[in-house]
Design an enzyme around this catalytic site. Structure first.
Site, PDB file in Angstrom:
ATOM      1  N   GLU A  99      10.623 -18.920 -25.304  1.00 38.62           N
ATOM      2  CA  GLU A  99       9.714 -19.927 -25.839  1.00 38.62           C
ATOM      3  C   GLU A  99       9.682 -20.004 -27.357  1.00 38.62           C
ATOM      4  OE1 GLU A  99       8.017 -22.127 -24.012  1.00 38.62           O
ATOM      5  OE2 GLU A  99       8.876 -21.283 -22.159  1.00 38.62           O
ATOM      6  N   SER A 360     -31.262  10.522  14.738  1.00 34.97           N
ATOM      7  CA  SER A 360     -31.435  11.946  14.406  1.00 34.97           C
ATOM      8  C   SER A 360     -30.709  12.377  13.148  1.00 34.97           C
ATOM      9  CB  SER A 360     -30.899  12.799  15.556  1.00 34.97           C
ATOM     10  OG  SER A 360     -31.679  12.607  16.690  1.00 34.97           O
TER      11      SER A 360
END
Ligand SMILES: [Zn+2]
Ligand SMILES: [Zn+2]
Length: 786
Positions: A99, A360
């Site tokens: 680029e 429990s």
């Protein structure tokens, strides 16, 4: 005619002066131009400051950076934030080579390429692209505009501003975050995650080259649609890299042959409940970096889903699981339901956070607290017989009672009466206080309403809270808050129970001879080396199993989000197999001796009948752990030495024993309540003979304990129905006859084992029970007719 020499010299001199004047003026003009430009730029910069305001998709990541889940931005875009460290040198090289080769050397715009593009445009007569630096592209992506010369100037201005405000790395990062990939996908991270299902940092050269070319033609280079075209274009660029020596030839040759199998996915969707919670818990963060282990998470999601499917036949449709790393206090796996997408079974409900009855599962904490309070040791005896605590009569899960049992048995068999008894002794506030310290929110907010039933599940807890508590057992009794995020500071641990108590609880919970070992595992050697406890809530609505070793704590809940109970549902058979599966899948510890004995603990022999220190008459002893200086130190009294007549019909006390004609004999020493239970169960009891009727001594100890009615309660009696009131009491084992009085009037004479029924009158009643030794107990109740 040639001018005289002197004139020539003057002319030449004048000519030189003119030349140097011109040069000066040109220099001055250039300087003025640049100064003017700078001034102009800075003025523009003041009046048109750059605002960079990019909204990113929230993403939740695992410990290794795996994206677990991503959320669309408010403009419905997949725009994920790429971190600087995710931009590998390879990616930088490829992008910059493609680029903007002079990216690191220009101030945001590249004057040389602008000039070249300008000339080209004049020669060709049309506007060709080019000359755009990466910085200018960022400017355009931030503020998209039509391609006109005017807008190009604005872009250049913005590019200069960007270059002034941000580092090159940050500008490259912005570029990679904004480049279009077609549709609503923006940025290399979103593309990488959605098309290739990986994070940018692990992309191969072939993959990152492919991703770097798509933004040039995002509509024609569509991954999954035009993969062949992408490969051709990719290879073109790879060959250019090769020609220019951007990467090693070997790496490029490999990349040229790599397949490109990208396709558009829905985006990652791992741990949806967890991610939704994190997004809600930490709003406004682009990347929420958690401690979840992506691999373990995917494994456990699959295990929970597959496992729950097998239970559909039983009408059980959901399950949840949580895995905590005990050393780091991090959650490494979080499965909120069997299938998030299953709306029929309310898959969106988060079972890790749902408040349910714990059954429990709180019992281990209670016994641990009682160890620390010096009330009991593992071999202490507690009687599992019917009891009544101000109107509360707990029953066991199997609706039976087991008589005298030790604490180890009571916990491993999850008996209810012993738990309620120990809680009554230890104190409800102490116990709920410990739970509050462990962050049990519902228990804290309902503290005032809780009774002794809290230890049997009469309260609300979440799977997360339970697992946090058990992780404290694994951490020698110290509780620490969960660390959700990687950035969370180390939490300070708080001692909830002593290392000694934690050790003893773990010893009991690692035993394999217990009724809650799932049927399938009875003979299997694939029971993981863990301590665990199960729980089943009232009405069989919730099955729990929480297990731990030194590495992990795993909590499992199985049931229906609708709250529907199922007869087959139990913690042992429904939740524990899944907990075991999870352990076997993620933890491969073979260390059997991970529960190491703390220094503060010791062991000793105790009488196995009473759990107390052996007396001379104790023949059976058992090894027991105890905490020196804290644990109880009483000597055994399981037998009592009595002086009785030769025919063993009459017993004597010290004040009435005759000088001759008696013998000494040991009798079992039962508490009134266990005696009543033995008589109820028709267990033969050798009772101490009736006390000498001629004895004049008044006995103070062992008065009858009235079990019905209950002291200070109001009784609503249906007058029409002629309801009767039962009178019963537990008495000492030397008692033959009981006398019942109501408001000081004798109403009945009975034997201890048979209850008496009366028709009570309305109002306050004083009820008295006397035994044949003259011991008496009074209670008061109020009878209300309706
Ligand atoms: Zn004994
Ligand atoms: Zn006597």
């Amino acid at each position: 005619m040639t001018p005289p020499l002197s004139i020539r010299t003057i002319v030449l001199k004048t000519h030189r002066a003119v030349q140097s004047n011109r040069l000066l003026s040109v220099c001055r003009r250039i300087l003025l131009f640049f100064l003017g430009s700078f001034l102009f730029f800075f003025l523009l910069n003041v009046f048109f400051p750059l605002r960079v305001d990019i909204e990113y998709s929230t993403i939740v990541t695992a410990k290794d950076g795996t994206v677990l889940k991503a959320y669309l931005t408010s403009d419905e875009k997949w725009r994920m934030y790429t971190e600087l460290e995710e931009i590998t040198p390879e990616m930088q090289h490829a992008i910059i080579y493609k680029e903007d080769k002079y990216f690191y050397h220009h101030p945001g715009i590249n004057p040389v390429s602008i000039a070249r593009a300008f000339v080209n445009n004049i020669i060709s007569g049309k506007r060709t692209s080019g000359a755009s630096t990466i910085t200018m592209q960022v400017a355009r992506l931030l503020q998209p505009k039509d391609r006109t010369y005017g807008n190009k100037l604005i872009e250049m201005f913005r590019a200069l501003q960007l270059d002034m405000l941000y580092s090159k790395e940050e500008i490259l990062q912005m570029y990679l975050n904004l480049v279009p990939y077609g549709g609503n996908i923006e940025g290399v991270k979103a593309a990488s995650v959605i098309y290739l299902e990986k994070t940018p940092s692990v992309l191969s050269l072939a993959e990152l080259t492919a991703l770097s070319i798509i933004p040039n033609r995002p509509t024609t280079l569509r991954p999954g649609v035009n993969n062949d075209v992408i490969i051709a274009e990719r290879n073109k660029w790879l060959n250019r890299f090769k020609a220019d020596g951007v990467f090693d030839d070997e790496i490029i040759d490999d990349a040229l042959h790599e397949a490109f199998n990208a396709f558009r996915t829905e985006g990652p969707d791992i741990a949806p409940h967890f991610c939704n919670r994190m997004k809600q818990q930490y709003p406004g963060e682009a990347i929420i970096k958690t401690n979840l282990n992506a691999e373990v998470q995917m494994q456990s999601e699959k295990l929970v889903q597959d496992y729950v499917k097998q239970l559909w036949g039983l009408d059980i449709h959901n399950g949840a699981a949580i895995v905590i790393d005990n050393h780091t206090h991090r959650i490494i796996s979080y499965v909120g339901s069997a299938d998030f997408g299953n709306t029929f079974d309310a898959g969106q409900v988060d079972g890790v956070r749902a408040v349910r009855s714990p059954g429990s599962t709180l019992k281990p904490l209670l016994y641990a607290v009682a160890f620390d309070e010096g009330l009991i040791t593992p071999q202490s005896i507690v009687s599992d017989v019917p009891v009544n605590f101000s109107g509360y009569s707990p029953e066991n899960y199997d609706e039976d009672y087991h008589g005298d049992v030790n604490i180890e048995y009571a916990l491993s068999h999850s008996l209810n009466v012993p738990a309620v008894k120990v809680l009554n002794e230890a104190g409800l506030n102490l116990f709920t206080g410990k739970l509050t310290e462990c962050n049990f929110e519902s228990i804290e907010s309902h503290k005032k309403d809780l009774g002794l039933s809290v230890v049997l599940g009469g309260c609300g807890v979440t799977l997360e809270e339970l697992a946090g508590l058990y992780a404290a057992f694994a951490n020698k009794g110290s509780y620490a808050h969960i660390k959700w995020l990687q950035k969370d500071a180390d939490t300070v641990s708080q001692e909830i129970i002593s290392p000694s108590a934690a050790f003893m609880i773990t010893e009991i919970l690692t035993q394999l001879t217990r009724p809650d070992l799932p049927n399938f595992y009875q003979h299997a050697k694939n029971v993981p080396l863990v301590a665990w406890k199960t729980g089943t809530s009232y009405g069989r609505k919730d099955a729990w199993s929480v297990g731990y070793n030194d590495n992990y704590t795993i909590g499992v809940w199985v049931g229906n989000f609708s709250g529907k109970g199922v007869p087959e549902l139990s913690g042992a058979n429904v939740a524990t197999p899944l907990m075991f599966n999870l352990f076997n899948a993620i933890d491969h510890t073979t260390n059997k001796d991970w529960n190491t004995m703390p220094e503060a603990i010791d062991f000793r022999y105790v009488c196995s009948v009473s759990g107390k220190l052996p007396a001379d008459f104790c023949n059976n002893v058992a090894l027991d752990y105890f905490i020196p200086g804290i644990s109880p130190n009483e000597t055994c009294d399981h037998l009592v030495n009595m002086k009785v007549s030769e025919n063993e019909k009459i017993s004597y006390c010290t004040s009435c024993v005759p000088e001759t004609g008696y013998k000494e004999k040991y009798y079992a020493h039962y508490s009134p309540e266990i005696l009543a239970w033995m008589q109820m169960k028709n267990i033969p009891v050798t009772k101490i003979p009736e006390h000498n009727p001629d004895c004049e001594r008044i006995f103070a100890d062992g008065a009858p304990a009235i079990t019905s009615p209950v002291n200070n309660l109001e009784y609503y009696i249906d007058k029409l129905d002629k309801q009767k009131m039962m009178l019963s009491a537990n008495v000492s084992h030397d008692v033959q006859t009981l006398f019942w009085y109501v408001n000081d009037k004798l109403v009945s004479r009975s034997t201890p084992a048979s209850p008496v029924f009366i028709d009570p009158q309305e109002g306050k009643l004083k009820i008295s029970c006397s035994d044949d030794k003259g011991r008496n107990t009074n209670i008061e109740v109020e009878v209300i007719f309706f």
